[in-house]
Motif scaffolding. Structure first.
Motif, PDB file in Angstrom:
ATOM      1  N   GLY A  92       0.802  -1.225   0.000  1.00  0.00           N
ATOM      2  CA  GLY A  92       0.000   0.000   0.000  1.00  0.00           C
ATOM      3  C   GLY A  92       0.834   1.273   0.000  1.00  0.00           C
ATOM      4  O   GLY A  92       0.511   2.232  -0.721  1.00  0.00           O
ATOM      5  N   ALA A  93       1.899   1.304   0.779  1.00  0.00           N
ATOM      6  CA  ALA A  93       2.695   2.534   0.876  1.00  0.00           C
ATOM      7  C   ALA A  93       3.401   2.822  -0.444  1.00  0.00           C
ATOM      8  O   ALA A  93       3.445   3.969  -0.907  1.00  0.00           O
ATOM      9  N   ALA A  94       3.946   1.767  -1.083  1.00  0.00           N
ATOM     10  CA  ALA A  94       4.619   1.950  -2.373  1.00  0.00           C
ATOM     11  C   ALA A  94       3.609   2.412  -3.424  1.00  0.00           C
ATOM     12  O   ALA A  94       3.897   3.298  -4.240  1.00  0.00           O
ATOM     13  N   ALA A 111      11.230  -2.861  -6.648  1.00  0.00           N
ATOM     14  CA  ALA A 111      11.639  -4.255  -6.437  1.00  0.00           C
ATOM     15  C   ALA A 111      10.752  -4.880  -5.380  1.00  0.00           C
ATOM     16  O   ALA A 111      10.466  -4.251  -4.356  1.00  0.00           O
ATOM     17  N   ASN A 112      10.300  -6.081  -5.640  1.00  0.00           N
ATOM     18  CA  ASN A 112       9.465  -6.777  -4.650  1.00  0.00           C
ATOM     19  C   ASN A 112       9.726  -8.271  -4.722  1.00  0.00           C
ATOM     20  O   ASN A 112      10.110  -8.790  -5.774  1.00  0.00           O
ATOM     21  N   ARG A 113       9.527  -8.975  -3.586  1.00  0.00           N
ATOM     22  CA  ARG A 113       9.667 -10.441  -3.592  1.00  0.00           C
ATOM     23  C   ARG A 113       8.682 -11.023  -4.599  1.00  0.00           C
ATOM     24  O   ARG A 113       9.045 -11.821  -5.454  1.00  0.00           O
ATOM     25  N   ASP A 136       5.164  -9.916  -9.451  1.00  0.00           N
ATOM     26  CA  ASP A 136       3.899  -9.555 -10.115  1.00  0.00           C
ATOM     27  C   ASP A 136       3.298  -8.279  -9.520  1.00  0.00           C
ATOM     28  O   ASP A 136       2.725  -7.455 -10.233  1.00  0.00           O
ATOM     29  N   LYS A 137       3.435  -8.127  -8.189  1.00  0.00           N
ATOM     30  CA  LYS A 137       2.882  -6.919  -7.543  1.00  0.00           C
ATOM     31  C   LYS A 137       3.644  -5.682  -8.012  1.00  0.00           C
ATOM     32  O   LYS A 137       3.063  -4.611  -8.200  1.00  0.00           O
ATOM     33  N   ALA A 138       4.959  -5.826  -8.186  1.00  0.00           N
ATOM     34  CA  ALA A 138       5.761  -4.697  -8.684  1.00  0.00           C
ATOM     35  C   ALA A 138       5.366  -4.395 -10.136  1.00  0.00           C
ATOM     36  O   ALA A 138       5.260  -3.230 -10.534  1.00  0.00           O
TER      37      ALA A 138
HETATM   38  P1  NDP Z   1       1.841  -3.767   3.006  1.00  0.00           P
HETATM   39  O1  NDP Z   1       1.484  -4.882   3.931  1.00  0.00           O
HETATM   40  O2  NDP Z   1       0.808  -3.197   2.109  1.00  0.00           O
HETATM   41  O3  NDP Z   1       3.059  -4.249   2.053  1.00  0.00           O
HETATM   42  C1  NDP Z   1       4.128  -4.963   2.595  1.00  0.00           C
HETATM   43  C2  NDP Z   1       5.268  -5.023   1.580  1.00  0.00           C
HETATM   44  O4  NDP Z   1       6.421  -5.450   2.288  1.00  0.00           O
HETATM   45  C3  NDP Z   1       5.055  -6.013   0.442  1.00  0.00           C
HETATM   46  O5  NDP Z   1       5.623  -5.481  -0.731  1.00  0.00           O
HETATM   47  C4  NDP Z   1       5.846  -7.243   0.909  1.00  0.00           C
HETATM   48  O6  NDP Z   1       6.376  -8.002  -0.147  1.00  0.00           O
HETATM   49  C5  NDP Z   1       7.004  -6.568   1.607  1.00  0.00           C
HETATM   50  N1  NDP Z   1       7.686  -7.382   2.624  1.00  0.00           N
HETATM   51  C6  NDP Z   1       7.240  -7.734   3.857  1.00  0.00           C
HETATM   52  N2  NDP Z   1       8.190  -8.398   4.532  1.00  0.00           N
HETATM   53  C7  NDP Z   1       9.272  -8.466   3.710  1.00  0.00           C
HETATM   54  C8  NDP Z   1      10.583  -9.032   3.847  1.00  0.00           C
HETATM   55  N3  NDP Z   1      10.968  -9.658   4.965  1.00  0.00           N
HETATM   56  N4  NDP Z   1      11.427  -8.918   2.805  1.00  0.00           N
HETATM   57  C9  NDP Z   1      11.059  -8.291   1.665  1.00  0.00           C
HETATM   58  N5  NDP Z   1       9.833  -7.737   1.472  1.00  0.00           N
HETATM   59  C10 NDP Z   1       8.947  -7.823   2.492  1.00  0.00           C
HETATM   60  O7  NDP Z   1       2.500  -2.652   3.942  1.00  0.00           O
HETATM   61  P2  NDP Z   1       2.410  -1.063   3.742  1.00  0.00           P
HETATM   62  O8  NDP Z   1       2.766  -0.764   2.339  1.00  0.00           O
HETATM   63  O9  NDP Z   1       1.152  -0.551   4.310  1.00  0.00           O
HETATM   64  O10 NDP Z   1       3.575  -0.551   4.739  1.00  0.00           O
HETATM   65  C11 NDP Z   1       4.941  -0.650   4.364  1.00  0.00           C
HETATM   66  C12 NDP Z   1       5.804   0.133   5.350  1.00  0.00           C
HETATM   67  O11 NDP Z   1       5.521   1.523   5.236  1.00  0.00           O
HETATM   68  C13 NDP Z   1       5.596  -0.242   6.815  1.00  0.00           C
HETATM   69  O12 NDP Z   1       6.843  -0.238   7.475  1.00  0.00           O
HETATM   70  C14 NDP Z   1       4.743   0.905   7.339  1.00  0.00           C
HETATM   71  O13 NDP Z   1       4.935   1.132   8.727  1.00  0.00           O
HETATM   72  C15 NDP Z   1       5.298   2.062   6.525  1.00  0.00           C
HETATM   73  N6  NDP Z   1       4.360   3.194   6.404  1.00  0.00           N
HETATM   74  C16 NDP Z   1       4.755   4.402   6.899  1.00  0.00           C
HETATM   75  C17 NDP Z   1       3.923   5.492   6.836  1.00  0.00           C
HETATM   76  C18 NDP Z   1       4.389   6.797   7.387  1.00  0.00           C
HETATM   77  O14 NDP Z   1       3.570   7.719   7.503  1.00  0.00           O
HETATM   78  N7  NDP Z   1       5.666   6.946   7.707  1.00  0.00           N
HETATM   79  C19 NDP Z   1       2.586   5.409   6.220  1.00  0.00           C
HETATM   80  C20 NDP Z   1       2.278   4.102   5.675  1.00  0.00           C
HETATM   81  C21 NDP Z   1       3.140   3.033   5.799  1.00  0.00           C
HETATM   82  P3  NDP Z   1       5.545  -9.212  -0.868  1.00  0.00           P
HETATM   83  O15 NDP Z   1       4.477  -8.553  -1.677  1.00  0.00           O
HETATM   84  O16 NDP Z   1       6.562  -9.890  -1.706  1.00  0.00           O
HETATM   85  O17 NDP Z   1       5.003 -10.040   0.267  1.00  0.00           O
END
Ligand code: NDP
Length: 276
Positions: free
Chosen positions: A132-134, A152-154, A157-159
């Protein structure tokens, strides 16, 4: 009468939004009451909680995990930013109208380009993660016209899905897996994965940081995360966490609701946790 706002999420106890909006209200002389709501996780729980808040006269909500998609679905109108992100982090209520917006991406860009004074235009930008954040950052990043934007993403497809959205908006975005990053260097590297929330690190090669790169961790309040440690060990001098992004997205929502933009410097100072 005092206007009511709140942040809704689950869990919610840790949320800094009431503190932030309270400080903004104080600094701008706005008469608001800003609380927190723990949204029920079951089916329909989010909508019931929002219905109840509106019935009590609530004027607007911030939305945090895991309800950003529910908020998007609940709205009757959505900004283009929210449409493209497929998620909302703020709503405003006006009778039957529920307008949704998403300020995460603009807040992040503002923090980087204004507070940290690091330009994105013409630079090579890498985003780790495609959640969501990306997604929210995608179009605000493209609007800065980077020389290159790579996601880049694991789950590649999502990327790729984000790259398609970017292309549909006239931008150029490359999607890849982590192994494809070997041998590439970037001027700005954003950790938009949730790995840091579990003290993990995305499997990014240490060599991705260009000399004088900015390494930006979207998570906040975690100190030196494994991602930031890797950056520092790779010789990166400019590192930051997401506290400025948090303060800036809140300021954008405050402006949207109240018509006045608060200064974020005091809030950022108050919430900053040293990166050690
Ligand atoms: P989502 O759950 O939507 O997305 C998680 C992402 O993290 C996916 O791309 C997932 O990859 C990847 N991921 C999770 N664990 C790993 C790992 N061990 N190695 C590699 N990739 C990993 O999360 P959000 O996008 O909502 O949040 C992402 C970050 O942004 C969080 O840390 C959140 O706290 C931060 N954030 C900060 C905000 C701010 O105001 N500062 C606001 C919103 C978010 P895959 O798809 O491959 O599983």
């Amino acid at each position: 009468m005092t206007d009511r706002y709140a942040v809704i999420g689950n869990p919610i106890a840790q949320s800094k939004s009431p503190l932030i909006h309270g400080l903004y209200a104080q600094a701008t002389g706005q008469d608001i009451d800003y609380g927190k709501i723990e949204g029920p996780l079951g089916p329909g729980g989010f909508a019931q909680a929002v219905d109840a808040f509106r019935a009590e006269g609530g004027r607007g909500l911030n939305i945090t995990a895991p309800f950003k998609l529910d908020a998007f679905a609940y709205a009757t109108e959505r900004s283009q930013r929210a449409e493209l992100a497929g998620a909302a982090n703020a709503m405003t209520f006006d009778g039957e109208r529920v307008v949704a917006d998403n300020f995460d991406g603009v807040g992040l860009v503002r923090d980087v380009t204004r507070n940290l004074a690091v330009p994105m235009t013409g630079r090579r930008v890498l985003v780790l993660g495609a959640g969501g954040a990306a997604r929210g950052a995608l179009l605000p990043f493209l609007a800065e016209r980077p020389a290159e934007l790579v996601i880049a993403n694991r789950d590649v497809d999502k990327a790729r899905e984000l790259a398609r959205i970017g292309a549909a908006e006239g931008g150029s975005v490359a999607a890849c897996g982590y192994a494809d990053l070997a041998g590439q260097r970037f001027d700005l590297v954003f950790n938009a994965t949730s790995a840091s929330l579990r003290a993990e690190r995305p499997p990014v090669p240490a060599g991705v940081f260009a000399a004088s790169a900015l390494a930006y961790e979207l998570a906040y309040g975690k100190g030196l995360t494994p991602f930031l440690r890797l950056a520092r060990e790779s010789g990166v001098e400019r590192i930051a966490d997401g506290v400025g992004m948090l303060a800036e997205q809140a300021a954008e929502a405050f402006l949207w609701w109240r018509g006045v933009r608060p200064d974020t410097a005091d809030v950022i100072r108050t919430l900053t946790v040293p990166l050690v």
